[in-house]
Design a protein around this motif. Structure first.
Motif, PDB file in Angstrom:
ATOM      1  N   UNK A 200      -1.892   4.279  -6.715  1.00 56.42           N
ATOM      2  CA  UNK A 200      -2.777   3.496  -7.170  1.00 56.42           C
ATOM      3  C   UNK A 200      -4.097   3.228  -6.332  1.00 56.42           C
ATOM      4  N   UNK A 201      -5.120   3.001  -7.127  1.00 54.04           N
ATOM      5  CA  UNK A 201      -6.274   2.815  -6.245  1.00 54.04           C
ATOM      6  C   UNK A 201      -6.653   1.414  -5.777  1.00 54.04           C
ATOM      7  N   UNK A 202      -6.214   0.293  -6.210  1.00 52.75           N
ATOM      8  CA  UNK A 202      -6.147  -0.782  -5.859  1.00 52.75           C
ATOM      9  C   UNK A 202      -4.748  -1.228  -5.595  1.00 52.75           C
ATOM     10  N   UNK A 203      -4.568  -2.465  -4.471  1.00 51.99           N
ATOM     11  CA  UNK A 203      -3.316  -2.914  -4.122  1.00 51.99           C
ATOM     12  C   UNK A 203      -3.085  -4.009  -4.968  1.00 51.99           C
ATOM     13  N   UNK A 204      -1.818  -4.212  -5.280  1.00 48.43           N
ATOM     14  CA  UNK A 204      -1.628  -5.627  -6.219  1.00 48.43           C
ATOM     15  C   UNK A 204      -0.288  -6.185  -5.686  1.00 48.43           C
ATOM     16  N   UNK A 205      -0.483  -7.587  -5.416  1.00 42.30           N
ATOM     17  CA  UNK A 205       0.542  -8.331  -4.819  1.00 42.30           C
ATOM     18  C   UNK A 205       1.295  -9.173  -5.977  1.00 42.30           C
ATOM     19  N   UNK A 206       2.662  -9.384  -5.761  1.00 41.47           N
ATOM     20  CA  UNK A 206       3.124 -10.325  -6.652  1.00 41.47           C
ATOM     21  C   UNK A 206       2.757 -11.829  -6.039  1.00 41.47           C
ATOM     22  N   UNK A 207       2.546 -12.783  -7.214  1.00 38.27           N
ATOM     23  CA  UNK A 207       2.185 -14.123  -6.608  1.00 38.27           C
ATOM     24  C   UNK A 207       3.376 -14.756  -6.064  1.00 38.27           C
ATOM     25  N   UNK A 208       3.194 -15.797  -4.831  1.00 38.27           N
ATOM     26  CA  UNK A 208       4.316 -16.412  -4.383  1.00 38.27           C
ATOM     27  C   UNK A 208       3.589 -17.491  -3.631  1.00 38.27           C
ATOM     28  N   UNK A 209       4.534 -18.551  -3.069  1.00 37.18           N
ATOM     29  CA  UNK A 209       4.218 -19.525  -2.348  1.00 37.18           C
ATOM     30  C   UNK A 209       5.021 -19.499  -0.928  1.00 37.18           C
ATOM     31  N   UNK A 210       4.740 -19.667   0.449  1.00 37.42           N
ATOM     32  CA  UNK A 210       5.429 -19.443   1.453  1.00 37.42           C
ATOM     33  C   UNK A 210       5.104 -20.492   2.313  1.00 37.42           C
ATOM     34  N   UNK A 211       6.290 -20.830   3.037  1.00 41.32           N
ATOM     35  CA  UNK A 211       6.015 -22.106   4.124  1.00 41.32           C
ATOM     36  C   UNK A 211       6.850 -21.335   5.240  1.00 41.32           C
ATOM     37  N   UNK A 212       6.369 -21.330   6.508  1.00 45.22           N
ATOM     38  CA  UNK A 212       7.058 -20.715   7.843  1.00 45.22           C
ATOM     39  C   UNK A 212       6.483 -21.567   9.001  1.00 45.22           C
ATOM     40  N   UNK A 213       7.539 -21.445   9.954  1.00 47.18           N
ATOM     41  CA  UNK A 213       7.244 -22.205  11.181  1.00 47.18           C
ATOM     42  C   UNK A 213       8.023 -21.320  12.102  1.00 47.18           C
TER      43      UNK A 213
ATOM     44  N   UNK B 255       0.753  -1.060   0.318  1.00 46.95           N
ATOM     45  CA  UNK B 255       0.103   0.221  -0.016  1.00 46.95           C
ATOM     46  C   UNK B 255       0.906   1.141  -0.252  1.00 46.95           C
ATOM     47  N   UNK B 256       2.037   1.349   0.785  1.00 54.36           N
ATOM     48  CA  UNK B 256       2.848   2.573   0.825  1.00 54.36           C
ATOM     49  C   UNK B 256       3.685   2.506  -0.639  1.00 54.36           C
ATOM     50  N   UNK B 257       3.931   1.453  -1.098  1.00 48.24           N
ATOM     51  CA  UNK B 257       4.902   1.437  -2.338  1.00 48.24           C
ATOM     52  C   UNK B 257       3.680   1.852  -3.641  1.00 48.24           C
ATOM     53  N   UNK B 258       2.572   1.497  -3.381  1.00 49.84           N
ATOM     54  CA  UNK B 258       1.639   1.746  -4.586  1.00 49.84           C
ATOM     55  C   UNK B 258       0.637   2.706  -4.146  1.00 49.84           C
ATOM     56  N   UNK B 259       1.278   3.876  -3.505  1.00 49.74           N
ATOM     57  CA  UNK B 259       0.223   4.850  -2.740  1.00 49.74           C
ATOM     58  C   UNK B 259      -0.632   5.488  -3.925  1.00 49.74           C
TER      59      UNK B 259
END
Length: 250
Positions: free
Chosen positions: A160-173, A154-158
């Motif tokens: 723009x009217x809509x927030x865009x996310x790059x696609x990724x897969x994440x695993x964490x613990x 949101x900060x980087x794309x201030x």
């Protein structure tokens, strides 16, 4: 000589342009997360956080879905719709074709025993976001990771009217079962709003223990009805400038 060196440099840049500027699918990806996740892989495409997104949750994660709905409304100003997903002892593949959804799903029973209870996976696809965990703690941490990324975008794309996310897969613990911070309110009294904000910040960074120090010779901060003098006397002290300092929690 200078011309020859510049020409050589130019050809080297052209030859290696793909490796310098291109991102390869399924390669490690760095995301704005604190703490960093154990494994993040870049995927193809982007996901747009639009007004028609729906939050779908597995039965045990109702509170977590409500929290996500509230935080997304705070960040975007949009109150996303939220629905319960009928319980089923099978993978969530039967809704794999659903679009424009954020899915908070429970891990299959056959996989639970082998996984850290606080583990989670987060997958951002062009048409939906999947958060999968075996416990409410894991689901909550997956939500925190998603929110961190959304707020950064949101900060980087201030503009723009809509927030865009790059696609990724994440695993964490978590690496450690005890991840805590100390708050010493005995020596220096902390107001209620500060304490609540402190707890929120711990949760956002996936810490799970608050060491709340509220009894000390310099201040007793917990009201106990049976022993009222603990706070009548013990919660206050006279400073060097003769001012009275202190307070306690009820």
């Amino acid at each position: 000589m200078i011309y020859r060196s510049l020409l050589t440099l130019f050809f080297l840049l052209v030859i290696n342009a793909d490796s310098i500027f291109a991102q390869t699918i399924d390669t490690p990806l760095s995301l704005p997360l604190i703490p960093q996740a154990q494994e993040v892989l870049l995927k193809e495409g982007t996901f747009v956080l639009s007004e028609d997104i729906q939050i779908i949750y597995d039965g045990p994660f109702e509170e977590e879905s409500e929290y996500l709905q509230s935080e997304l409304q705070r960040i975007t100003g949009i109150e996303f719709l939220r629905f319960d997903l009928p319980r089923a002892d099978k993978p969530l593949s039967y809704i794999s074709t659903a679009s424009n959804v954020i899915l908070i799903g429970q891990q299959r029973r056959s996989q639970k025993s082998a996984v850290n209870k606080e583990a989670y996976s987060l997958e951002v696809l062009p048409n939906r976001i999947n958060i999968t965990a075996s416990s409410d703690a894991g689901a909550f941490y997956g939500i925190q990771s998603l929110l961190q990324i959304i707020e950064k975008q949101k900060i980087k794309q201030a503009a723009r009217r809509k927030i865009e996310l790059v696609c990724f897969s994440l695993k964490d613990a978590p690496h450690f079962p005890w991840r805590g911070m100390l708050l010493d309110a005995s020596r220096h009294f902390m107001e209620k709003d500060f304490v609540l904000r402190y707890i929120d910040l711990l949760a956002k960074h996936k810490m799970n223990v608050l060491h709340f120090h509220i009894t000390e010779d310099q201040g007793w901060r917990l009201a106990i009805d049976k022993y009222p003098k603990l706070t009548e006397i013990g919660a206050w002290r006279t400073e060097k400038d003769s001012s009275i300092y202190g307070g306690f929690y009820t």
